[in-house]
Design an enzyme around this catalytic site. Sequence first.
Site, PDB file in Angstrom:
ATOM      1  N   ASN A   1      -3.379   6.043  -6.824  1.00 53.14           N
ATOM      2  CA  ASN A   1      -3.283   5.043  -5.782  1.00 53.14           C
ATOM      3  C   ASN A   1      -3.374   3.664  -6.431  1.00 53.14           C
ATOM      4  O   ASN A   1      -4.014   3.492  -7.459  1.00 53.14           O
ATOM      5  CB  ASN A   1      -4.462   5.242  -4.803  1.00 53.14           C
ATOM      6  CG  ASN A   1      -4.545   4.161  -3.756  1.00 53.14           C
ATOM      7  OD1 ASN A   1      -3.599   3.918  -3.018  1.00 53.14           O
ATOM      8  ND2 ASN A   1      -5.685   3.492  -3.688  1.00 53.14           N
TER       9      ASN A   1
ATOM     10  N   SER B   1      -8.198   5.040  -2.317  1.00 51.61           N
ATOM     11  CA  SER B   1      -9.162   3.961  -2.089  1.00 51.61           C
ATOM     12  C   SER B   1      -9.270   3.699  -0.594  1.00 51.61           C
ATOM     13  O   SER B   1      -8.331   3.956   0.168  1.00 51.61           O
ATOM     14  CB  SER B   1      -8.710   2.683  -2.796  1.00 51.61           C
ATOM     15  OG  SER B   1      -7.484   2.230  -2.242  1.00 51.61           O
ATOM     16  N   HIS B   2     -10.423   3.203  -0.185  1.00 56.05           N
ATOM     17  CA  HIS B   2     -10.606   2.704   1.178  1.00 56.05           C
ATOM     18  C   HIS B   2     -11.431   1.430   1.082  1.00 56.05           C
ATOM     19  O   HIS B   2     -12.508   1.312   1.671  1.00 56.05           O
ATOM     20  CB  HIS B   2     -11.264   3.751   2.068  1.00 56.05           C
ATOM     21  CG  HIS B   2     -10.463   4.046   3.299  1.00 56.05           C
ATOM     22  ND1 HIS B   2     -11.009   4.295   4.526  1.00 56.05           N
ATOM     23  CD2 HIS B   2      -9.125   4.110   3.498  1.00 56.05           C
ATOM     24  CE1 HIS B   2     -10.057   4.514   5.420  1.00 56.05           C
ATOM     25  NE2 HIS B   2      -8.893   4.416   4.809  1.00 56.05           N
TER      26      HIS B   2
ATOM     27  N   SER C   1      -4.464  -0.241  -5.395  1.00 52.24           N
ATOM     28  CA  SER C   1      -5.111  -1.083  -4.391  1.00 52.24           C
ATOM     29  C   SER C   1      -5.131  -2.515  -4.907  1.00 52.24           C
ATOM     30  O   SER C   1      -5.886  -2.839  -5.827  1.00 52.24           O
ATOM     31  CB  SER C   1      -6.537  -0.590  -4.113  1.00 52.24           C
ATOM     32  OG  SER C   1      -7.188  -1.458  -3.189  1.00 52.24           O
TER      33      SER C   1
ATOM     34  N   HIS D   1       0.816  -1.210   0.000  1.00 52.32           N
ATOM     35  CA  HIS D   1       0.000   0.000   0.000  1.00 52.32           C
ATOM     36  C   HIS D   1       0.852   1.264   0.000  1.00 52.32           C
ATOM     37  O   HIS D   1       0.516   2.250  -0.656  1.00 52.32           O
ATOM     38  CB  HIS D   1      -0.926  -0.011   1.227  1.00 52.32           C
ATOM     39  CG  HIS D   1      -1.923   1.099   1.243  1.00 52.32           C
ATOM     40  ND1 HIS D   1      -3.046   1.105   0.448  1.00 52.32           N
ATOM     41  CD2 HIS D   1      -1.963   2.255   1.958  1.00 52.32           C
ATOM     42  CE1 HIS D   1      -3.741   2.210   0.680  1.00 52.32           C
ATOM     43  NE2 HIS D   1      -3.111   2.919   1.578  1.00 52.32           N
TER      44      HIS D   1
ATOM     45  N   ASP E   1      -5.403  15.288   2.221  1.00 49.63           N
ATOM     46  CA  ASP E   1      -4.343  15.349   1.215  1.00 49.63           C
ATOM     47  C   ASP E   1      -4.385  16.670   0.460  1.00 49.63           C
ATOM     48  O   ASP E   1      -3.351  17.225   0.081  1.00 49.63           O
ATOM     49  CB  ASP E   1      -4.496  14.196   0.210  1.00 49.63           C
ATOM     50  CG  ASP E   1      -4.023  12.868   0.774  1.00 49.63           C
ATOM     51  OD1 ASP E   1      -3.278  12.877   1.768  1.00 49.63           O
ATOM     52  OD2 ASP E   1      -4.405  11.825   0.220  1.00 49.63           O
TER      53      ASP E   1
ATOM     54  N   HIS F   1     -10.660  -2.152   1.660  1.00 49.09           N
ATOM     55  CA  HIS F   1     -10.695  -3.152   2.725  1.00 49.09           C
ATOM     56  C   HIS F   1     -11.418  -2.633   3.974  1.00 49.09           C
ATOM     57  O   HIS F   1     -12.271  -3.326   4.527  1.00 49.09           O
ATOM     58  CB  HIS F   1      -9.273  -3.611   3.077  1.00 49.09           C
ATOM     59  CG  HIS F   1      -8.642  -4.471   2.027  1.00 49.09           C
ATOM     60  ND1 HIS F   1      -8.524  -4.066   0.714  1.00 49.09           N
ATOM     61  CD2 HIS F   1      -8.085  -5.706   2.091  1.00 49.09           C
ATOM     62  CE1 HIS F   1      -7.919  -5.022   0.020  1.00 49.09           C
ATOM     63  NE2 HIS F   1      -7.643  -6.035   0.831  1.00 49.09           N
TER      64      HIS F   1
ATOM     65  N   ASP G   1      -0.357  15.123   5.497  1.00 46.39           N
ATOM     66  CA  ASP G   1      -1.493  14.451   6.133  1.00 46.39           C
ATOM     67  C   ASP G   1      -1.027  13.158   6.783  1.00 46.39           C
ATOM     68  O   ASP G   1      -0.177  12.449   6.240  1.00 46.39           O
ATOM     69  CB  ASP G   1      -2.551  14.159   5.066  1.00 46.39           C
ATOM     70  CG  ASP G   1      -3.543  13.098   5.508  1.00 46.39           C
ATOM     71  OD1 ASP G   1      -4.063  13.223   6.629  1.00 46.39           O
ATOM     72  OD2 ASP G   1      -3.784  12.152   4.735  1.00 46.39           O
TER      73      ASP G   1
ATOM     74  N   ASP H   1      -5.488   8.210 -10.853  1.00 44.74           N
ATOM     75  CA  ASP H   1      -6.050   6.873 -11.005  1.00 44.74           C
ATOM     76  C   ASP H   1      -6.116   6.146  -9.679  1.00 44.74           C
ATOM     77  O   ASP H   1      -5.418   6.477  -8.728  1.00 44.74           O
ATOM     78  CB  ASP H   1      -5.239   6.046 -12.013  1.00 44.74           C
ATOM     79  CG  ASP H   1      -3.768   5.933 -11.632  1.00 44.74           C
ATOM     80  OD1 ASP H   1      -3.461   5.736 -10.453  1.00 44.74           O
ATOM     81  OD2 ASP H   1      -2.910   6.051 -12.526  1.00 44.74           O
TER      82      ASP H   1
END
Length: 715
Positions: free
Chosen positions: A513, A78-79, A515, A33, A101, A81, A253, A475
């Site tokens: 990001n 992304s979040h 994922s 990650h 961010d 999980h 952040d 992206d």
Amino acid sequence: MLPENDLKIITEEMGREPNLVEQGCFLNLWSEHCSYRSSAPLLKTFTTVGDRVIIGPGDDAAIIRFGEGWVLAIGMESHNHPSYVDPYNGSATGVGGIVRDIISMGARPIALMDPLYFGPLNTPKNLYLFEHIIEGIAGYGNCIGVPVVRGETYFDESYSGNPLVNVVCVGLAREENIVTACAQKAGNKLVLIGSTTGRDGLGGASFASRDLSEEAEAEDRPSIQIGDPFTEKLAIEATLEAIGAGYVLSCRDLGAAGLAGASSEMASKGKLGMRLEADKVILREDGMTPYEIMIAESQERILMEVEPENVDAVLAIGKKYDLHASMIGELTERLYYTVEFEGEMVADIPVMLLTEGAPTFERPSTAPPEREIGEKPDLPADMKKVVLDILSSHNIASKEWIYRQYDHEVQVRTVEKPGSDAAVLRIGDGKGLAMSCGCNPRHTLLDPYEGGKGTLIENSMNLAVKGAEGIALVDCLNFGNPERPDIYWQFKQAILGLGDAARSLSIPVVGGNVSLYNESGEYGTAIAPTPSIGLIGITGELETVPQSHFAGEGNTIILVGNTLDEMGGSEYYNMVGLRLNGNVPKVTDESVKVVETLINVVRDGNVVAAHDVSAGGLAVALSEMCDSIGAEIDLTSVGDNLRADDVLFSESHARAILVTSSPEKVKEMLADVPHTVIGTVGGNNLSIKGNGFDLSLSLEEISDARASLTKMMME
């Protein structure tokens, strides 16, 4: 625990085995990650520079020049999980993280987009995830006063065990107020401002680098951050005030890997070291260990570099906004990341080893056997019923139930609201900011390279029908386990396709990001490859931006672009059980020319309504344009030797429907791209005829079909 090979590398480099706190730092910062271990070599193939790019990948957000001294900050995260384990808090903190961010760059957040991907809503679990993820986004975004202006909601069986929550945020700033995460000078102090630090979010970065299982809901709940949007709103104002006053020299952040991640990355970017006093961090729970303090991912926290003489002023700003603030360390010439706790040194790591030492590599990739195109379905006996069934499918139906929960007009910049091809916001005088997001995962499943290219072409078409030229994209590359050669092949091909399309349109990839490991033991499958993007562009004069619905009795309707036998990945084929059949839509040089031509045609001011043709094909696009008035459509001359279902439901790229009262002028401007006059605006029905079909849909029938998702959620 650190993987054995990582532990060996670290021990050799440090000349000793890392202690527990140091292992926690490495475990998170060397995770997939944070370090992009499997993806860094592939991401380097993107073109990331351009005339408007001030800051590209590598900071909290990219900075793009808009004009007249204004700049845009844009980021995407992304979040996934966390949103499976705790859908409300997972999605809410996904919003909070991407907003921070933006503010850490010195920009005020002005808009959010949320591409979301779910399993079908025919199981209680999927319905629960859907409802609570939407609720989390709405609850957080509405409270902090940042409008959600655009989104995508896509349903496919592959997301049943692993929904995707991707969020884009755009901010606005004057160029002179921008700060970065690059530390400036040894001796400057570090101030942590915002919320207190607790045990929520422990190990979140490493958690995001694992696949999911049913047991994850219980055992991984400590990895889920808990958000407080009211504190976030205060943090936004406090951060921007401190930056505006000139007190903040660099800023970061606290996201993935918590304090360990933000502080070490800030130091290494400035080629400096750092000494932190972990016991100076203000805690919300007693008895926290230095290990927990360093890797906790508690929300609403910002780290600032401040000159010694300005520390008190920054602490006073924190107090003014009722935030917790403390000086927790300083930058050093010694290139080590040092952490002290109650007078003892608990970590002492070469900072560049921590932040840049993780080995990166291309994994083995294996292409699958060549796919059979398969048979075509029998022609439907009742074509009207098929059109209504597609309109009522959850992928095509109106998403009004979702976006009505979002405040999309706060900050009073929104010109084009959710439900349109692209959002449009007013920036200063005259021109607007256009925004689009998402992808078509089924296209990418069948052909990752063409699916990657098509992702950008379709988003570019969404902007083009508003007269907007794409200027930058971010992206969120969501894929399964990269250790599987077939999944890594999908990942690689999608990146190459997206990169090639970006170069053909001269749109730089400025951030984003990755994922990975999006699959679950519960369902035993990886998600469909989902290279979701956020695209921003600049419109012409705002008064030339056309609406999305038919307007003007008697106006001419023109179809731009070629309709081909490209049914692979289409909503129609999925509905009739042929999910893996058909030719995938391809992007050609002509596709790029259509995008560029459309922008000029719309900006000329003679188009009163325009709509992109994408998911569901022509039948869906024409139906979506029916609001208060219908149209008479003749598709006899559309497509060469195509069947009725190909004409109506093909998802060929780079097509749009234009409505104009000046057809000759518009046709003249379209001379170099395929275009066909297909009808006129008028009446209370949508009548469509072609070779082998003739159907009529009332405005009420269309409206009822498109309202299927809303009606289901209201029952």
